[in-house]
Design a protein around this motif. Structure first.
Motif, mmCIF file in Angstrom:
data_model
loop_
_atom_site.group_PDB
_atom_site.id
_atom_site.type_symbol
_atom_site.label_atom_id
_atom_site.label_comp_id
_atom_site.label_asym_id
_atom_site.label_seq_id
_atom_site.Cartn_x
_atom_site.Cartn_y
_atom_site.Cartn_z
ATOM 1 N N PRO A 136 0.830 -1.213 0.000
ATOM 2 C CA PRO A 136 0.000 0.000 0.000
ATOM 3 C C PRO A 136 0.861 1.259 0.000
ATOM 4 O O PRO A 136 1.926 1.299 0.613
ATOM 5 C CB PRO A 136 -0.792 -0.107 1.317
ATOM 6 N N GLU A 140 -2.429 5.734 0.906
ATOM 7 C CA GLU A 140 -3.383 4.753 1.428
ATOM 8 C C GLU A 140 -3.240 4.595 2.930
ATOM 9 O O GLU A 140 -4.225 4.552 3.660
ATOM 10 C CB GLU A 140 -3.180 3.405 0.726
ATOM 11 N N TRP A 141 -1.980 4.524 3.406
ATOM 12 C CA TRP A 141 -1.753 4.424 4.848
ATOM 13 C C TRP A 141 -2.305 5.660 5.565
ATOM 14 O O TRP A 141 -2.902 5.563 6.623
ATOM 15 C CB TRP A 141 -0.255 4.297 5.168
ATOM 16 N N ILE A 201 -6.088 5.494 6.017
ATOM 17 C CA ILE A 201 -6.652 4.637 7.072
ATOM 18 C C ILE A 201 -6.195 5.044 8.457
ATOM 19 O O ILE A 201 -6.689 4.532 9.453
ATOM 20 C CB ILE A 201 -6.370 3.128 6.848
ATOM 21 N N LEU A 243 -10.338 1.750 7.929
ATOM 22 C CA LEU A 243 -9.908 0.719 6.982
ATOM 23 C C LEU A 243 -11.109 0.186 6.198
ATOM 24 O O LEU A 243 -11.082 0.055 4.970
ATOM 25 C CB LEU A 243 -9.213 -0.410 7.753
ATOM 26 N N VAL A 249 -11.679 0.559 2.161
ATOM 27 C CA VAL A 249 -11.805 -0.609 1.293
ATOM 28 C C VAL A 249 -13.113 -0.567 0.505
ATOM 29 O O VAL A 249 -13.186 -1.031 -0.637
ATOM 30 C CB VAL A 249 -11.689 -1.876 2.175
#
Lengths: 309, 315
Positions: free
Chosen positions: B252, B256-257, B260, B276, B280
């Motif tokens: 990722p 993206e990190w 979340i 998360l 998703v």
């Protein structure tokens, strides 16, 4: 090994009794600890405040802790401001107060235990009463005693009065005796009251004895099943989410109950004779997620029984 | 083994209560050790008050700051805040609500310290005997030298016996204050919890499921992160020693990190149990999550941000 299993099973069956005994032991232990380690009567005009605070503050703390640890109170309060109809349904406005009353009664057990143990010990009451400034009480306590009693009663616990040591001892013992009598009266009246309420509740129960036993067993099993299913679904859902995150894929659809279904399943349960649902979940599943409660009848089941999810 | 599992399950079910109980016990034990071993009242008019107050309040402050430091939610809120746009940091109102919640949780240990210290009595005795204001009130009908001898009272060095008796009064006042503090704190705690539960848009059973989901997600995140990290590390080290090019690893990205890791916001229209989960299930594959209308920070859902890879949930 079999004998051990047997013993363990016996203890698990007596969970309520063991729970209450443990609570009683804990209360006695902490009362002893307090009165030996922390409690020292100041032998001044502040005796009454000191004694009363030591008697009632722990009882208050135990009452509030009882509210906290009771699952029903959270079931009652969660979401009540957002949707007041949930706790004041049409035609059943008193149900909220009824459930609140049940929760309060079951939380009162620990404070009453503390008060009775503290009164049986006698130290707290003796200190509090010796600081009284009410002339009526002073007359009762100091009847037939030298006149120093009226002025120096607050020093009686430390033995520092100007009266003879025998009279000092007499006063101490009579105050302790009063305390122990009050303690026993409290124990007797509390047990009688709880017997009366249990009898009344059982008398008014629309459910027979065996069905009530079955109901309790069902509630216990449903609670276990619910937790296992929660764990299972939570596991699967988080596996799917994390897999998609790390592998940068789109998630597969995962069927979960709707918001309305969760709301419906979290309502407080009431038993209706014609439909015989043993829990809110049972009712929700049977009626296909219908939400409006009709003519429900609330069965008086006491604390610690069917609703302890 | 079965019994051990049963104990572990009990721990998982009530870890919040057990955690708070442990914190209370440790604080109480620490206070007893301090007042027995370390604390020695100087018994002087100039120093008593300051010494007593320092011993009473400074450890409380230290525990308060420690409470902030040990909460995963603090780090989730602060990490990267300076570099990113303010939108991800949250608006003023959201940020202050989260801050208020963090402060409330961090205040538990210091309040326990102060309450146990007051019940013990040693710190207050020392501080009060050095206070001129209290000396005036306590010495009303006593010896002429009462006010002068009062600071010597905690060391049992006062010559007049009725002045020495004031020690018991001071201890009594301290204990009464301690009990009043405990009673007040616990009723405030109950009221605040009731109000936040009352305002919860999520029902009781769903909240229960939610907490279990978060625990599971945290465990699986940890194991998957470990697995992924091991693979990536193996690949990199292998390629370093063999001088070859690493194969494409689907890891990722930074964005993206970040997505979340932000503070959780609840939206009435969706049922997402964590950032998360939200990420998703986002609508378009290439777009990032956008803050939609209706995203709010709910106080009862504070436990969502407390989960991380290494910390204990709910504490």
């Amino acid at each position: 090994m079999d004998a051990f299993q047997g013993i363990l099973k016996f203890f698990l069956n007596q969970k309520t009794v063991i729970g209450y005994s443990f609570m009683a032991l804990l209360t006695v232990g902490s009362e002893r600890l307090f009165s030996v380690v922390a409690f020292k009567c100041p032998c001044s005009t502040e005796n009454m405040t000191y004694g009363l605070v030591f008697l009632f503050a722990p009882a208050w703390v135990l009452l509030i802790l009882g509210f906290f640890l009771n699952n029903r109170s959270w079931r009652l309060f969660t979401g009540c401001c957002v949707n007041p109809r949930k706790i004041f349904p049409r035609g059943h406005s008193c149900r909220f107060f009824y459930v609140l009353g049940q929760i309060t009664l079951s939380s009162l057990v620990a404070p009453v235990m503390w008060l009775s143990v503290a009164l049986l010990n006698g130290t707290f009451y003796e200190c509090a009463m010796s600081g009284t400034r009410s002339s009526g009480l002073l007359e009762l306590i100091c009847k037939g005693k030298p006149k120093e009693c009226w002025e120096e009663l607050h020093k009686v616990s430390c033995g520092k009065t100007n009266m003879l040591p025998t009279i000092n001892e007499e006063l101490k013992l009579s105050l302790q005796a009063q305390s122990q009598i009050l303690g026993w009266c409290l124990i007797c009246s509390a047990s009688f009251f709880s017997l009366l309420t249990t009898c009344y509740a059982r008398c008014r129960s629309k459910v027979s004895y065996l069905q009530l036993s079955f109901w309790k067993t069902y509630a216990q099993k449903e609670k276990e099943q619910l937790e296992n299913t929660f764990l299972d679904y939570a596991n699967k859902l988080s596996e799917r989410n994390l897999k998609c995150f790390f592998e940068n894929k789109r998630p597969d659809p995962f069927p979960m109950p709707t918001f309305a279904a969760w709301e419906a399943a979290s309502e407080l349960h009431s038993f209706h004779q014609s439909r015989q649902h043993y829990s809110t979940l049972h009712r929700v599943v049977d009626s296909g997620l219908e939400l409006s409660p009709e003519d429900d009848e609330t069965t008086m089941v006491l604390a610690g029984t069917a609703h302890s999810v | 083994m079965e019994k051990f599992r049963a104990v572990l399950d009990l721990h998982l079910k009530h870890h919040s209560a057990l955690g708070y109980g442990l914190v209370t016990l440790l604080t109480a034990g620490g206070e007893r050790i301090f007042s027995a071993v370390v604390f020695q009242c100087p018994c002087s008019a100039a120093w008593n008050l300051r010494y007593g107050l320092v011993f009473l309040l400074v450890p409380a402050l230290a525990l308060f700051l420690l409470g902030y430091a040990l909460s995963a939610r603090t780090w989730r809120l602060i990490t990267g805040c300076g570099c990113r746009a303010s939108a991800t940091c949250g608006s003023g109102l959201r940020g202050s609500l989260v801050c208020a919640q963090l402060s409330a949780t961090a205040a538990l240990a210091p309040l326990t310290w102060v309450a146990v210290a007051l019940l013990g009595g040693a710190f207050y005795e020392c501080a009060a005997s050095g206070s001129a204001f209290l000396a005036q009130r306590l010495c009303l009908d006593r010896d002429r030298n009462c006010a002068a001898e009062l600071p010597l009272v905690p060391c049992h060095e006062a010559k007049a016996s009725d002045v020495q008796d004031l020690l018991k009064d001071l201890k009594a006042q301290s204990q009464v204050l301690g009990w009043i503090l405990i009673a007040a704190v616990i009723i405030i705690l109950l009221i605040v919890t009731c109000v936040s539960r009352c305002l919860s848009p999520v029902s009781f059973l769903q909240l229960k499921f939610w907490k279990i989901y978060l625990e599971q997600e945290q465990q699986i995140l940890k194991s998957k992160a470990t697995e992924h990290a091991t693979e990536l590390a193996k690949e990199n080290v292998k390629c370093f020693f063999e001088g070859s090019h690493p194969k494409e690893c689907n890891t990722p990205s930074v964005k993206e990190w970040q997505q979340i890791s932000s503070v959780y916001t609840f939206n009435q229209k969706d049922q997402y149990y964590s950032m998360l989960h939200k990420y998703v299930n986002r609508k378009e594959k290439t777009h990032s999550m956008r803050s939609t209308e209706g995203d709010t920070v709910i106080s009862v859902l504070g436990f969502v941000d407390s989960s991380g890879i290494n910390s204990t949930p709910g504490l």
